[in-house]
Design a protein around this motif. Sequence first.
Motif, short mmCIF file in Angstrom:
data_model
loop_
_atom_site.label_atom_id
_atom_site.label_comp_id
_atom_site.label_asym_id
_atom_site.label_seq_id
_atom_site.Cartn_x
_atom_site.Cartn_y
_atom_site.Cartn_z
N ASP A 77 45.84 48.00 61.35
CA ASP A 77 46.60 47.87 60.11
C ASP A 77 45.81 47.06 59.07
O ASP A 77 45.74 47.43 57.89
N TYR A 78 45.17 45.98 59.49
CA TYR A 78 44.34 45.17 58.60
C TYR A 78 43.17 46.00 58.08
O TYR A 78 42.80 45.93 56.92
N SER A 79 42.55 46.80 58.99
CA SER A 79 41.40 47.61 58.58
C SER A 79 41.83 48.59 57.49
O SER A 79 41.16 48.73 56.45
N MET A 80 42.96 49.25 57.69
CA MET A 80 43.43 50.24 56.71
C MET A 80 43.82 49.55 55.41
O MET A 80 43.52 50.03 54.32
N TYR A 81 44.47 48.41 55.53
CA TYR A 81 44.91 47.69 54.33
C TYR A 81 43.71 47.22 53.49
O TYR A 81 43.66 47.46 52.28
N PHE A 82 42.72 46.60 54.13
CA PHE A 82 41.58 46.05 53.37
C PHE A 82 40.57 47.14 52.98
O PHE A 82 39.57 46.85 52.34
N ALA A 83 40.84 48.41 53.37
CA ALA A 83 40.06 49.54 52.86
C ALA A 83 40.82 50.23 51.74
O ALA A 83 40.38 51.27 51.25
N GLY A 84 41.98 49.71 51.38
CA GLY A 84 42.78 50.32 50.31
C GLY A 84 43.50 51.58 50.77
O GLY A 84 43.98 52.36 49.95
N GLN A 85 43.60 51.79 52.10
CA GLN A 85 44.27 53.00 52.61
C GLN A 85 45.77 52.81 52.77
O GLN A 85 46.49 53.76 53.02
N ILE A 86 46.21 51.56 52.71
CA ILE A 86 47.65 51.27 52.69
C ILE A 86 47.88 50.65 51.31
O ILE A 86 47.23 49.65 50.97
N LYS A 87 48.75 51.26 50.52
CA LYS A 87 48.81 50.92 49.09
C LYS A 87 49.73 49.74 48.77
O LYS A 87 49.57 49.12 47.74
N ASP A 88 50.71 49.45 49.66
CA ASP A 88 51.65 48.37 49.29
C ASP A 88 50.92 47.03 49.20
O ASP A 88 49.98 46.76 49.95
N GLU A 89 51.36 46.21 48.23
CA GLU A 89 50.73 44.89 48.07
C GLU A 89 51.32 43.93 49.07
O GLU A 89 52.54 43.88 49.25
N ARG A 90 50.45 43.18 49.75
CA ARG A 90 50.93 42.28 50.79
C ARG A 90 50.49 40.86 50.49
O ARG A 90 49.46 40.65 49.85
N SER A 91 51.27 39.95 51.01
CA SER A 91 50.83 38.56 50.94
C SER A 91 50.18 38.24 52.29
O SER A 91 50.85 38.22 53.32
N ILE A 92 48.87 38.10 52.28
CA ILE A 92 48.14 37.88 53.54
C ILE A 92 47.91 36.39 53.74
O ILE A 92 47.44 35.70 52.83
#
Length: 157
Positions: A77-92
């Motif tokens: 999930d982190y990999s997809m998120y930090f590749a811009g493949q998951i579009k929702d904005e998250r507070s990491i």
Amino acid sequence: MDDRAFRTAMGKFATGITVITTNIAGEAHGMTANAFMSVSLNPKLVLVSIGEKAKMLDKINQTGKFAVNILSEQQQDYSMYFAGQIKDERSIEFDWISEMPVIQDALANIVCTVHSKHIAGDHTLFIGEVTDIVIRDGEPLTFFEGKYGKIVTNQPT
Ligand code: FAD
Ligand code: NAD
């Protein structure tokens, strides 16, 4: 040569996955990368390759620092998120080592200062001198033929 043939060939090389992180004026930035290698033991050097369109490029050029975070099999999930493949904005929520943001629960956090850099085509190769390391147990997230996976160990029958 066609781009697809090149990418298909490169995709035959199975890798782990990292998230590269850096910090500009207290603001963390992360980016997924599998172009990572160990370079030298003495001094301790590693290499990452950052594309010319990635926001990360300017940020590392400005800060002269980055961290490599080796992801565990639970962190796709982190990999997809930090590749811009998951579009929702998250507070990491990051951990911090010597004022550098690092990914929580990664198999390794490797903090570096830029030792040297080399522009190669549409990427910049950053060689980093390692200043801090945190290591955790676990299994790696893998990437092969454009797909995520995990290590399956053959058990004797
Ligand atoms: P963005 O695209 O803006 O950021 C990436 C995402 O992370 C965005 O969703 C952003 O909102 C979020 N984000 C960043 N920081 C934070 C924060 N502090 N808090 C909350 N959200 C945040 N590219 C390479 O150059 N080299 C590689 O080796 C490489 N390997 C890759 C391997 C794989 C398996 C994949 C899928 C992609 C790879 N890429 C690689 C492509 C790269 O990950 C993407 O192009 C990425 O979007 C570039 O990031 P960016 O710095 O431009 O930032
Ligand atoms: P893919 O088929 O694009 O990737 C397979 C392999 O090709 C990668 O492991 C990498 O070794 C190589 N590759 C892909 N794009 C590259 C690029 N722009 N420059 C240099 N090498 C590259 O796999 P995918 O699942 O479609 O990738 C998802 C996205 O992530 C794509 O947009 C891809 O371009 C990007 N990506 C970029 C890099 C990189 O810049 N080094 C590496 C991996 C993935």
